[in-house]
Scaffold this motif. Structure first.
Motif, PDB file in Angstrom:
ATOM      1  N   ILE A 247       1.024  -1.133   0.011  1.00  0.00           N
ATOM      2  CA  ILE A 247      -0.191   0.218  -0.089  1.00  0.00           C
ATOM      3  C   ILE A 247       0.729   1.692  -0.175  1.00  0.00           C
ATOM      4  O   ILE A 247       0.385   2.714  -0.962  1.00  0.00           O
ATOM      5  CB  ILE A 247      -0.407  -0.330   1.076  1.00  0.00           C
ATOM      6  N   ALA A 248       1.714   1.078   0.811  1.00  0.00           N
ATOM      7  CA  ALA A 248       2.544   1.877   0.729  1.00  0.00           C
ATOM      8  C   ALA A 248       3.950   1.557   1.332  1.00  0.00           C
ATOM      9  O   ALA A 248       4.210   0.718   2.414  1.00  0.00           O
ATOM     10  CB  ALA A 248       2.135   3.595   1.565  1.00  0.00           C
ATOM     11  N   GLN A 249       4.847   2.597   1.060  1.00  0.00           N
ATOM     12  CA  GLN A 249       6.730   2.434   1.383  1.00  0.00           C
ATOM     13  C   GLN A 249       7.384   3.403   1.955  1.00  0.00           C
ATOM     14  O   GLN A 249       7.077   4.452   0.632  1.00  0.00           O
ATOM     15  CB  GLN A 249       6.938   1.464   0.601  1.00  0.00           C
ATOM     16  N   THR A 250       8.163   3.119   2.810  1.00  0.00           N
ATOM     17  CA  THR A 250       8.713   4.363   3.296  1.00  0.00           C
ATOM     18  C   THR A 250      10.476   3.888   3.931  1.00  0.00           C
ATOM     19  O   THR A 250      10.741   2.620   4.475  1.00  0.00           O
ATOM     20  CB  THR A 250       8.870   5.789   3.900  1.00  0.00           C
ATOM     21  N   SER A 251      12.085   4.673   3.293  1.00  0.00           N
ATOM     22  CA  SER A 251      13.063   4.043   4.394  1.00  0.00           C
ATOM     23  C   SER A 251      14.263   5.112   4.141  1.00  0.00           C
ATOM     24  O   SER A 251      13.396   7.107   4.114  1.00  0.00           O
ATOM     25  CB  SER A 251      13.260   3.337   3.141  1.00  0.00           C
ATOM     26  N   ARG A 252      14.785   4.772   5.650  1.00  0.00           N
ATOM     27  CA  ARG A 252      15.531   6.469   5.836  1.00  0.00           C
ATOM     28  C   ARG A 252      16.889   5.521   6.315  1.00  0.00           C
ATOM     29  O   ARG A 252      17.007   4.365   7.133  1.00  0.00           O
ATOM     30  CB  ARG A 252      15.440   6.979   6.976  1.00  0.00           C
ATOM     31  N   SER A 253      18.070   6.336   6.280  1.00  0.00           N
ATOM     32  CA  SER A 253      19.649   5.693   6.621  1.00  0.00           C
ATOM     33  C   SER A 253      20.070   6.554   7.940  1.00  0.00           C
ATOM     34  O   SER A 253      19.154   7.798   8.238  1.00  0.00           O
ATOM     35  CB  SER A 253      20.790   6.369   5.599  1.00  0.00           C
TER      36      SER A 253
END
Length: 795
Positions: A247-253
């Motif tokens: 449905i949705a996705q995100t990421s971060r370092s």
């Protein structure tokens, strides 16, 4: 665990990116959101439910080593019947032992022991090294054992202190009779060995925000636990999924600079998300994955639902629409095993409350209840009030510290359940303690903040509440009567959202009847018939005032208690301790939508024995969701009745009343026809001729898993030739079981004290699958049998 400085190569060798692919934990740590293995990544949670030796009490340990008993978890230390429990049988320190191996590929990982529920206090030890004790019995805990394991077999022992300890709900100088539920001890939940890499996701809290707006989002807080100093950043990714569809996705370092570090992510653009509600409980999977050098090293799966739940001055609102709360309180005590029931039994309770008793809310009285129960509530749309352990008594400073710990453990474990709409952070019916309850509210708000807090009050605990009230919803246990002796519901108190948290119970409205016998299935038929009417009154009167959010009545199931009990069983439930509906359940059963299920439930027995020589009487109640009823006796028209909407104007389906004062000498037959508009839609018949009675056996499930813990309930009783329950049947039922299972229950079972019904559980044997046959025999009623299948577990 101290953090070690490692370069990238050493980190990988110590269980980092490469090695950790084989070390993903299925569920993480104390209070962590429940996680399950992500597809494509092997889960490495090892069950420790089997292969235990129950050594007995600590005082006799070593004196009779041959008496060690092989047991599987969950387990209760006492051999219990369904009644007459004796707290002295569990009030001791008990020892459990088992060995376990750690697979070679996991020996470079961090290792944790996880226990779901141990009653009451516990101290584990590994290879002779004692671990920190855990105080309190209803919530999980975890202990790291990374540096304690050996290459060969490891020895695990648990000392379980089931005495009257100084922790909620116990501790009162008055002893077990001061708490309105018994506390049988044991390792009452599952145990696991959890293997994780040296950096892992310890906890995930997923908080839906602005769910009614187009910019709804999911705010995610991840607790990252790192036992090493990382030379490079890691990447954290979050993906919201439904049936495998993203449905949705995100990421971060992120740079990991602390051994414990909170990392926040936000998922937006959630227009596709469907809201969770009581009719359509849509659920989603949140998968959070930790990457190092592009490799997945750990992942967590958490189930979430999107809903807005608000208590306002004019009632309760779910997703912006007012919903009248209609529910029952629930105790988790079961016959024969106390708190050590299998997951299947817990789930059945939730399903019965929602799908048969038509409740939209349940109160977990008076302690946090099993995750299996809460998971089922999420799935079927049953709202939940969850509260900390306790019952009226407030102890000393150390006791109160455990109560504060209970708040933290409860909220951390359960804050991702969409079904939970309120935290009970006051000890049930306790005196007001402004400092303690300010602190409990602060803890709940700091960990969650998306749900209101409350706690039940009585007339004796409401003193000065306006000046020193620290919760968001005023919940009252209302047992007062009107002048005519009927149930009374107090007017809501001004300025605070209002909810009735208990009503009806065993209280004898306007009478002086014996509480210990009231609503007992083997007791007075007139009292049993009255129970459904009192519950109908409470809900109708609660719904009459829009300021009242609803009524959660007392209660769903009978339970073990020493207060107002008969033979150790308190009988306010609309179902008995076996989960079999009593006459009191007839009101709840009939509140179903007619398009889903037609119901016709008399709140009386069609019986002309010495207790009811002239039958049900002049004002017999019948609960149904039909439009009208036509009554026949021996095939002849007797009455045509409409629901009493004038006296019960606020119920979905008001009761019907009919004069059934009848001469029973000729053993008459009763037939009730139910009509929707002018169409005959349902008909039930009842026989008073006991010569045609028979035994009935029924199982909730025809399959169980051969894991040594799973069990299916088998209900039995005496019925007339139409299948209606025959009250007050007597004699013994003898059971014989063939196949890979064991009987959990009384055998033989004496019907005299149970009102002619009962239940037992058929439990599987670990690793043994196949057909199980149960045969039941009664001296005069003959035999009945049923079969079920114990199926192998596929790992």
């Amino acid at each position: 665990m101290s953090r070690r400085k490692l370069n990238r190569r050493n980190f990988i060798l110590a269980g980092g990116a490469a090695g950790a692919l084989a070390a993903i934990s299925a569920r993480q740590s104390l209070g962590a959101a429940k996680s399950t293995p992500v597809p494509g990544i092997p889960g490495r949670t090892i069950s420790l439910d089997h292969g235990w030796l129950f050594k007995g009490n600590a005082s006799s340990l070593g004196q009779h080593p041959a008496n060690s008993l092989p047991v599987d978890l969950p387990h209760c230390v006492s051999n219990l019947s369904w009644q007459q429990w004796n707290p002295e049988s569990w009030q001791d320190v008990w020892i459990y032992e088992r060995s376990f191996d750690v697979p070679k590929e996991l020996r470079g990982q961090r290792l944790f022991l996880h226990f779901d529920r141990i009653m009451v206090n516990s101290t584990p030890a590994v290879n002779g090294h004692s671990l920190a004790p855990h105080l309190g019995g209803f919530l999980p805990f975890e202990r790291e054992i990374t540096g304690l394991i050996v290459d060969e077999s490891n020895q695990l022992s648990v000392a379980v202190d089931s005495r009257w300890c100084n922790v909620p709900p116990a501790g009162s100088p008055k002893g077990p009779a001061s708490v309105d539920y018994m506390l049988p001890g044991g390792i009452c939940g599952s145990a696991e060995l959890r293997a994780v890499p040296h950096i892992f996701i310890r906890d995930v809290f997923a908080k839906p925000v602005n769910v009614l707006d187009s910019d709804r989002r999911l705010e995610i807080t991840c607790d990252i636990d790192c036992g090493v100093d990382l030379p490079v950043p890691v990447r954290l990714a979050a993906s919201l999924q439904k049936a495998g569809h993203v449905i949705a996705q995100t990421s971060r370092s992120i740079d990991i600079t602390q051994s414990r570090q909170d990392v926040k992510l936000t998922l937006g653009d959630l227009k596709e998300v469907m809201l969770w509600d009581v009719e359509n409980p849509h659920l989603y999977d949140l998968v959070v994955t930790l990457f190092l050098d592009g490799a997945q090293i750990h992942a967590s799966r958490t189930r979430v639902g999107f809903r807005e739940a608000r208590f306002e001055l004019d009632g309760f609102y779910l997703n912006g629409k007012r919903l009248q709360l209609f529910g029952l309180n629930r105790h988790e005590l079961y016959p024969y095993v106390g708190f050590a029931a299998p997951r299947r039994a817990m789930r059945h309770d939730a399903e019965y409350l929602r799908r048969q008793l038509n409740c939209n809310i349940v109160r977990c009285s008076h302690y946090p209840q099993s995750e299996a129960f809460l998971e089922a509530c999420d799935e079927i749309g049953l709202l939940v009030w969850e509260e900390i352990p306790g019952w009226q008594y407030l102890g000393d400073a150390s006791w109160r510290e455990v109560a504060l710990q209970n708040v933290e453990e409860m909220v951390r474990r359960d804050r991702n359940h969409p079904s939970i709409v309120i935290w009970g952070v006051r000890i049930n019916e306790s005196a007001n303690d402004p400092d303690l309850y300010r602190r409990t509210r602060e803890i709940a708000n700091s960990l969650d903040g998306s749900r209101p807090t409350s706690g039940t009050m009585t007339p004796s605990s409401t003193k000065d509440w306006r000046e020193q009230w620290h919760q968001d919803v005023f919940a009252f246990d209302d047992y007062h009567a009107e002048a005519d002796g009927s149930v009374g519901i107090n007017d809501p108190l001004p300025g605070v959202p209002y909810l009735v948290a208990e009503a009806v119970g065993q209280f004898a409205y306007g009478t002086a009847k014996n509480f210990s016998r009231k609503y007992r299935r083997a007791g007075d038929p007139a009292e049993q018939a009255e129970q459904a009417i009192l519950h109908a009154q409470a809900h109708s009167k609660g719904a009459a005032n829009p300021r009242c959010s609803g009524v959660i009545a007392w209660c769903a199931f009978d339970y073990a208690s020493l207060i107002n009990a008969y033979a150790g069983v308190k009988c306010p439930g609309v179902c008995d301790i076996f989960r079999i509906p009593k006459l009191g359940a007839s009101f709840y059963l009939a509140q179903a939508d007619p398009s889903v299920r037609l119901v016709l439930e008399p709140s009386f027995y069609w019986d002309f024995g010495p207790r009811t020589p002239t039958g049900p009487g002049s004002h017999a109640a019948i609960f149904s969701n039909c439009d009208r009823l036509e009554i026949f006796i021996d095939g002849k028209p007797h009455a045509r009745v409409e629901p009493d909407r004038e006296a019960y104007p606020n119920l979905k389906h008001a009761p019907f009343f009919v004069d059934l004062t009848v001469d029973g000498a000729a053993k008459p037959e009763l037939r009730i026809d139910g009509y929707i508009a002018n169409t005959l839609s349902l008909s039930r018949s009842f026989s008073s001729d006991k010569s045609t009675d028979r035994l009935r056996l029924h199982t909730d499930d025809t399959e169980i898993q051969a894991d040594g813990s799973d069990a299916a309930r088998v209900e039995f009783g005496v019925v007339d030739r139409f299948g209606a329950a025959r009250p007050f049947a007597e004699g013994e039922i003898h059971f014989e079981l063939k196949g890979p299972g064991v009987i959990v229950g009384d055998n033989p079972f004496l019907l005299d004290d149970s009102g002619g019904v009962g239940a037992l559980w058929i439990k599987s044997q670990p690793g043994r699958s196949g057909k199980i046959t149960l045969n039941a025999t009664h001296k005069t009623l003959g035999s009945e049998s049923l079969t079920l299948n114990s199926k192998p577990i596929h790992i």
